[in-house]
Scaffold this motif. Structure first.
Motif, PDB file in Angstrom:
ATOM      1  N   THR A  24      90.094   5.256  75.791  1.00 13.05           N
ATOM      2  CA  THR A  24      89.566   6.406  75.069  1.00 13.05           C
ATOM      3  C   THR A  24      88.179   6.768  75.586  1.00 13.05           C
ATOM      4  O   THR A  24      87.884   7.932  75.808  1.00 13.05           O
ATOM      5  CB  THR A  24      89.514   6.110  73.560  1.00 13.05           C
ATOM      6  N   ALA A  25      87.339   5.752  75.822  1.00 15.05           N
ATOM      7  CA  ALA A  25      85.989   6.018  76.331  1.00 15.05           C
ATOM      8  C   ALA A  25      86.063   6.677  77.701  1.00 15.05           C
ATOM      9  O   ALA A  25      85.322   7.597  77.993  1.00 15.05           O
ATOM     10  CB  ALA A  25      85.179   4.733  76.383  1.00 15.05           C
ATOM     11  N   LEU A  26      86.969   6.200  78.563  1.00 11.51           N
ATOM     12  CA  LEU A  26      87.100   6.794  79.887  1.00 11.51           C
ATOM     13  C   LEU A  26      87.693   8.199  79.817  1.00 11.51           C
ATOM     14  O   LEU A  26      87.348   9.056  80.601  1.00 11.51           O
ATOM     15  CB  LEU A  26      87.971   5.901  80.777  1.00 11.51           C
ATOM     16  N   ALA A  27      88.583   8.429  78.863  1.00 14.04           N
ATOM     17  CA  ALA A  27      89.207   9.745  78.747  1.00 14.04           C
ATOM     18  C   ALA A  27      88.198  10.818  78.367  1.00 14.04           C
ATOM     19  O   ALA A  27      88.406  11.985  78.632  1.00 14.04           O
ATOM     20  CB  ALA A  27      90.329   9.691  77.727  1.00 14.04           C
ATOM     21  N   ASP A  28      87.100  10.440  77.739  1.00 16.18           N
ATOM     22  CA  ASP A  28      86.081  11.404  77.348  1.00 16.18           C
ATOM     23  C   ASP A  28      85.297  11.922  78.553  1.00 16.18           C
ATOM     24  O   ASP A  28      84.613  12.922  78.457  1.00 16.18           O
ATOM     25  CB  ASP A  28      85.108  10.786  76.349  1.00 16.18           C
ATOM     26  N   LYS A  29      85.362  11.221  79.679  1.00 17.02           N
ATOM     27  CA  LYS A  29      84.649  11.643  80.891  1.00 17.02           C
ATOM     28  C   LYS A  29      85.587  12.453  81.776  1.00 17.02           C
ATOM     29  O   LYS A  29      86.754  12.133  81.916  1.00 17.02           O
ATOM     30  CB  LYS A  29      84.167  10.417  81.675  1.00 17.02           C
ATOM     31  N   ILE A  30      85.051  13.529  82.352  1.00 18.52           N
ATOM     32  CA  ILE A  30      85.842  14.325  83.281  1.00 18.52           C
ATOM     33  C   ILE A  30      85.108  14.405  84.616  1.00 18.52           C
ATOM     34  O   ILE A  30      83.881  14.296  84.674  1.00 18.52           O
ATOM     35  CB  ILE A  30      86.111  15.742  82.730  1.00 18.52           C
ATOM     36  N   LYS A  31      85.883  14.568  85.677  1.00 18.22           N
ATOM     37  CA  LYS A  31      85.285  14.700  87.009  1.00 18.22           C
ATOM     38  C   LYS A  31      84.571  16.035  87.098  1.00 18.22           C
ATOM     39  O   LYS A  31      85.024  17.035  86.544  1.00 18.22           O
ATOM     40  CB  LYS A  31      86.346  14.592  88.089  1.00 18.22           C
ATOM     41  N   ASP A  32      83.456  16.039  87.817  1.00 17.83           N
ATOM     42  CA  ASP A  32      82.656  17.243  87.965  1.00 17.83           C
ATOM     43  C   ASP A  32      82.030  17.236  89.357  1.00 17.83           C
ATOM     44  O   ASP A  32      81.661  16.171  89.869  1.00 17.83           O
ATOM     45  CB  ASP A  32      81.563  17.266  86.892  1.00 17.83           C
ATOM     46  N   SER A  33      81.930  18.390  89.985  1.00 20.26           N
ATOM     47  CA  SER A  33      81.300  18.470  91.307  1.00 20.26           C
ATOM     48  C   SER A  33      80.752  19.877  91.517  1.00 20.26           C
ATOM     49  O   SER A  33      81.139  20.818  90.834  1.00 20.26           O
ATOM     50  CB  SER A  33      82.302  18.125  92.414  1.00 20.26           C
ATOM     51  N   GLY A  34      79.863  19.991  92.461  1.00 24.74           N
ATOM     52  CA  GLY A  34      79.278  21.285  92.778  1.00 24.74           C
ATOM     53  C   GLY A  34      78.250  21.149  93.868  1.00 24.74           C
ATOM     54  O   GLY A  34      78.187  20.136  94.572  1.00 24.74           O
ATOM     55  N   ASN A  35      77.431  22.187  94.013  1.00 24.14           N
ATOM     56  CA  ASN A  35      76.368  22.139  95.020  1.00 24.14           C
ATOM     57  C   ASN A  35      75.210  23.031  94.607  1.00 24.14           C
ATOM     58  O   ASN A  35      75.328  23.843  93.691  1.00 24.14           O
ATOM     59  CB  ASN A  35      76.903  22.501  96.406  1.00 24.14           C
ATOM     60  N   ILE A  36      74.125  22.821  95.301  1.00 21.29           N
ATOM     61  CA  ILE A  36      72.896  23.595  95.099  1.00 21.29           C
ATOM     62  C   ILE A  36      72.413  24.067  96.460  1.00 21.29           C
ATOM     63  O   ILE A  36      72.404  23.292  97.421  1.00 21.29           O
ATOM     64  CB  ILE A  36      71.779  22.723  94.474  1.00 21.29           C
ATOM     65  N   ASP A  37      72.002  25.317  96.542  1.00 21.29           N
ATOM     66  CA  ASP A  37      71.273  25.836  97.693  1.00 21.29           C
ATOM     67  C   ASP A  37      69.910  26.251  97.178  1.00 21.29           C
ATOM     68  O   ASP A  37      69.820  27.003  96.202  1.00 21.29           O
ATOM     69  CB  ASP A  37      72.004  27.034  98.310  1.00 21.29           C
TER      70      ASP A  37
END
Length: 177
Positions: A24-37
């Motif tokens: 349950t604790a792991l299910a609350d986290k979602i993958k996220d990615s991006g970038n900055i210029d």
């Protein structure tokens, strides 16, 4: 006194309960990615006396983020950084502040800067770890962490890619995406 069968059942039950809690604790986290210029708007260099090529840097950069499907897509970014470099190599740390109206997310990072020479020109890259430390507005209470890599695209401009995990935003933020 518990029999061996009853003891095994209690232990199994405890392990299953622990496993469900961890899942349950792991299910609350979602993958996220991006970038900055971003581009530097302020750079203060302080050479270290008697140390050729050793400088301390205090910088501020401004830019935008790309986080398709994420919570900071298109946000303005401000990066405050301190670097301790010997001939372009060393440590750096700082904060990235993502802002869009009253929504704000603050990320703390630290890592390494590496400069190599290729065809007589320097190539500077950076990598390290980050953690989400604060949020305001719809981004309040979101936690997360991950890694980043980056490189300079010009003397005063850089690009950073990041990936990690974060908790879900509040219902109001999730429904506005």
């Amino acid at each position: 006194m518990l029999t061996n069968l009853a003891r095994s059942f209690v232990i199994t039950l405890a392990l299953v309960a622990f496993g469900l809690t961890a899942t349950t604790a792991l299910a609350d986290k979602i993958k996220d990615s991006g970038n900055i210029d971003a581009s530097y708007v302020k750079r203060e260099m302080s050479p270290v006396p008697d140390q050729e090529g050793h400088v301390l840097l205090l910088t501020e950069s401004k830019g935008t983020s790309s986080n398709p499907g994420g919570i900071v897509n298109g946000f303005a970014t401000t990066v405050h950084e301190i670097a301790d470099l010997q001939q372009g190599n060393g440590t750096h740390q700082g904060y990235v502040i993502y802002t869009n109206g009253s929504d704000q997310q603050v990320v703390k990072y630290d890592g390494m800067v590496t400069t190599t020479m290729k065809d007589g020109k320097p190539t500077t890259t950076m990598k390290g770890n980050y953690v989400l430390v604060d949020g305001k507005g719809a981004l309040a209470g979101i936690k997360g962490d991950g890694t980043y890599t980056g490189y300079f695209t010009a003397e005063d401009k850089f690009h950073v890619d990041w990936k990690g995990t974060r908790t879900q935003p509040t219902d109001s933020m999730a429904s506005s995406q």
